[in-house]
Design a protein around this motif. Structure first.
Motif, short mmCIF file in Angstrom:
data_model
loop_
_atom_site.label_atom_id
_atom_site.label_comp_id
_atom_site.label_asym_id
_atom_site.label_seq_id
_atom_site.Cartn_x
_atom_site.Cartn_y
_atom_site.Cartn_z
N ILE A 1 -8.10 -1.61 -3.57
CA ILE A 1 -7.33 -0.60 -2.82
C ILE A 1 -6.65 0.37 -3.77
CG2 ILE A 1 -5.31 -0.25 -1.33
CD1 ILE A 1 -6.03 -2.95 0.01
N ALA A 2 -6.01 -0.18 -4.82
CA ALA A 2 -5.28 0.66 -5.78
C ALA A 2 -6.24 1.59 -6.54
CB ALA A 2 -4.50 -0.21 -6.75
N GLU A 3 -7.40 1.05 -6.92
CA GLU A 3 -8.38 1.89 -7.61
C GLU A 3 -8.85 3.03 -6.70
OE1 GLU A 3 -10.39 -1.32 -10.73
OE2 GLU A 3 -11.27 -1.03 -8.74
N PHE B 1 -5.54 5.27 -9.28
CA PHE B 1 -4.96 4.80 -10.54
C PHE B 1 -6.06 4.74 -11.61
CE2 PHE B 1 -1.95 3.04 -7.46
CZ PHE B 1 -0.73 3.33 -8.05
N LEU B 2 -5.71 5.14 -12.83
CA LEU B 2 -6.67 5.06 -13.92
C LEU B 2 -7.05 3.62 -14.22
CD1 LEU B 2 -5.65 7.58 -16.75
CD2 LEU B 2 -7.74 7.57 -15.39
N LEU B 3 -6.06 2.73 -14.09
CA LEU B 3 -6.29 1.32 -14.40
C LEU B 3 -5.41 0.46 -13.50
CD1 LEU B 3 -7.83 -0.59 -16.33
CD2 LEU B 3 -5.87 -0.48 -17.86
N VAL B 4 -5.97 -0.67 -13.06
CA VAL B 4 -5.23 -1.62 -12.23
C VAL B 4 -5.48 -3.02 -12.76
CG1 VAL B 4 -4.87 -2.54 -9.90
CG2 VAL B 4 -5.54 -0.15 -10.20
N SER B 5 -4.41 -3.76 -13.00
CA SER B 5 -4.52 -5.17 -13.36
C SER B 5 -3.86 -5.97 -12.26
CB SER B 5 -3.84 -5.44 -14.70
OG SER B 5 -3.91 -6.82 -15.04
N SER B 6 -4.63 -6.78 -11.56
CA SER B 6 -4.12 -7.49 -10.40
C SER B 6 -4.68 -8.91 -10.38
CB SER B 6 -4.52 -6.74 -9.12
OG SER B 6 -4.11 -7.44 -7.95
N SER B 7 -3.80 -9.88 -10.64
CA SER B 7 -4.21 -11.28 -10.63
C SER B 7 -2.95 -12.13 -10.57
CB SER B 7 -5.01 -11.62 -11.90
OG SER B 7 -4.14 -11.70 -13.02
N PRO B 8 -3.08 -13.43 -10.25
CA PRO B 8 -1.88 -14.28 -10.15
C PRO B 8 -1.03 -14.28 -11.42
CG PRO B 8 -3.75 -15.39 -9.16
CD PRO B 8 -4.29 -14.15 -9.80
N LEU B 9 -1.65 -14.26 -12.60
CA LEU B 9 -0.90 -14.36 -13.85
C LEU B 9 -0.67 -13.02 -14.53
CD1 LEU B 9 -2.42 -17.62 -15.37
CD2 LEU B 9 -0.15 -17.32 -14.37
N THR B 10 -1.03 -11.92 -13.88
CA THR B 10 -0.77 -10.60 -14.45
C THR B 10 0.73 -10.39 -14.64
OG1 THR B 10 -2.78 -9.52 -13.62
CG2 THR B 10 -0.86 -8.12 -13.98
N ARG B 11 1.09 -9.90 -15.82
CA ARG B 11 2.45 -9.49 -16.13
C ARG B 11 2.37 -8.14 -16.84
NH1 ARG B 11 2.73 -13.00 -13.08
NH2 ARG B 11 4.14 -14.81 -13.01
N ALA C 1 3.99 10.00 -7.75
CA ALA C 1 4.79 10.13 -8.97
C ALA C 1 3.92 10.28 -10.21
CB ALA C 1 5.72 8.93 -9.12
N GLY C 2 2.60 10.25 -10.05
CA GLY C 2 1.68 10.46 -11.16
C GLY C 2 1.46 9.26 -12.06
N VAL C 3 1.77 8.07 -11.56
CA VAL C 3 1.63 6.86 -12.38
C VAL C 3 0.16 6.54 -12.61
CG1 VAL C 3 2.07 4.37 -12.46
CG2 VAL C 3 3.88 5.93 -11.75
N ASP C 4 -0.17 6.21 -13.86
CA ASP C 4 -1.57 5.98 -14.25
C ASP C 4 -2.02 4.53 -14.07
OD1 ASP C 4 -2.05 8.67 -15.47
OD2 ASP C 4 -0.48 8.00 -16.86
N PHE C 5 -1.12 3.59 -14.34
CA PHE C 5 -1.52 2.19 -14.50
C PHE C 5 -0.61 1.31 -13.65
CE2 PHE C 5 -2.02 -1.34 -18.00
CZ PHE C 5 -2.66 -2.16 -17.08
N MET D 1 0.83 -1.21 0.00
CA MET D 1 0.00 0.00 0.00
C MET D 1 0.86 1.26 0.00
SD MET D 1 -2.98 -1.33 2.61
CE MET D 1 -3.78 0.26 2.79
N GLN D 2 2.00 1.22 0.68
CA GLN D 2 2.91 2.37 0.68
C GLN D 2 3.51 2.60 -0.71
OE1 GLN D 2 3.73 4.74 3.23
NE2 GLN D 2 4.40 5.65 1.29
N VAL D 3 3.86 1.50 -1.40
CA VAL D 3 4.36 1.63 -2.77
C VAL D 3 3.28 2.22 -3.67
CG1 VAL D 3 5.20 0.37 -4.79
CG2 VAL D 3 6.06 -0.22 -2.52
N MET D 4 2.04 1.78 -3.50
CA MET D 4 0.94 2.38 -4.27
C MET D 4 0.90 3.88 -4.06
SD MET D 4 -2.23 -0.23 -3.62
CE MET D 4 -2.19 -1.98 -4.03
N ASP D 5 1.02 4.32 -2.81
CA ASP D 5 1.00 5.76 -2.53
C ASP D 5 2.17 6.47 -3.20
OD1 ASP D 5 -1.29 5.60 -0.96
OD2 ASP D 5 -0.19 5.38 0.92
#
Length: 307
Positions: free
Chosen positions: A270-272, A276-286, A235-239, A226-230
């Motif tokens: 949490i990230a949304e 963040f404009l978009l979040v992809s979060s799953s075991p196989l997300t790359r 830093a203005g990261v979108d995705f 969660m701290q890294v998300m913040d």
């Protein structure tokens, strides 16, 4: 037998844990996979799909989607999680930008991801080569959008501007893990250098989409993620992408735990909530998994945000 990671010879061996049911990938062999492989082989190109042993390779190649890895197959760093070999790289192939551009055309890609090994041996870290690849792709693929996944350009000054000036549609640089684990997981990198690169790119060109990714299962806590998300939002990261770390061999950094699909969904919520404009979060997300579809979603969300 060839040893892919001579620098890891003296590492303590860590047994590879059995994967849970939700992370196993079914084998899929189709004619499209064969055609993708042949196109890449014809131009003697390298993909991160193969070099990093991506679990999604069959799915992506069956759609003729491939992530190109430029500047060779040998990295100047030795990250403990990565399956790309380490050593002294070869000289740059100056024809590579044209060959990649032609392969993008042959594969009929509407969105392409370009990544690379770390090239600390080059004065600009490979920034100009990235720019040349982007330019050549756009020259003969006028409707194709380009996403770059770059190194951190550590101690290379403002060379990132060379890449941004070539006008990629997405600039991605992965933080990979939390600050506490950097010395063990990414010993050649610095957390705040990576974070600052993303901030500088956004400051330099606010219209560009910025993106970063994290692996989980390395021993991090939820609070640290969660701290890294913040940090990324500042830093203005979108995705943001979040995926399960999979240990390539017994010599690589050990998996500490497998994150459940429910926990990944919780990270996404949490990230949304953090903006963040978009979040992809799953075991196989790359980083490049479903990159084309995700780019279209990013564009639509930005338009809706401006309305």
């Amino acid at each position: 037998m060839t040893v892919r990671h001579p620098e890891k010879i003296n590492n303590i061996e860590s047994p590879i844990q059995k994967k849970p049911a939700w992370i196993r990938v079914k084998a899929n062999y189709s004619q499209d996979i064969v055609e993708t492989k042949n196109i890449l082989k014809k131009n003697n190109l390298i993909t991160v799909c193969e070099e990093a042993s991506c679990p999604n390779i069959n799915e992506c190649w069956s759609k003729k989607h491939a992530t190109f890895m430029i500047m060779g197959d040998t990295c100047t760093r030795a990250c403990a999680f990565c399956n790309v070999k380490t050593g002294i790289p070869n000289v740059l192939d100056l024809q590579e930008p044209k060959k990649i551009a032609q392969s993008v055309k042959d594969l009929n890609l509407l969105h392409v991801v370009i990544t690379s090994v770390d090239r600390d041996d080059l004065a600009d870290g490979g920034a100009k080569h990235f720019a040349d690849v982007i330019s050549e792709i756009k020259k003969i693929n006028t409707n194709t959008t380009v996403e770059v996944l770059t190194p951190d350009f550590l101690r290379k000054g403002d060379v990132y501007k060379i890449v941004v000036d070539a006008k990629p549609d997405v600039f991605n640089h992965n933080l990979e893990t939390i600050p506490r684990l950097y010395l063990r997981v990414r010993p050649g990198s610095r957390y705040f250098q990576s974070l600052d690169l993303l901030r500088k790119v956004k400051d330099y060109n606010s219209s560009i989409f910025t993106k970063s990714g994290l692996m989980v299962g390395l021993g991090e806590t939820k609070e640290e993620i969660m701290q890294v998300m913040d940090d990324l939002r500042v830093a203005g990261v979108d995705f943001l992408t979040i995926g399960q770390y999979l240990q390539p061999s017994t010599k690589h950094y050990p998996i500490k735990n497998f994150i459940t699909p429910e926990e990944f969904e919780n990270y996404k919520l949490i990230a949304e909530g953090k903006g963040f404009l978009l979040v992809s979060s799953s075991p196989l997300t790359r980083s490049s998994y479903h990159a084309s579809e995700d780019f279209e979603i990013l564009k639509s969300k930005r338009i809706n945000k401006l309305i």
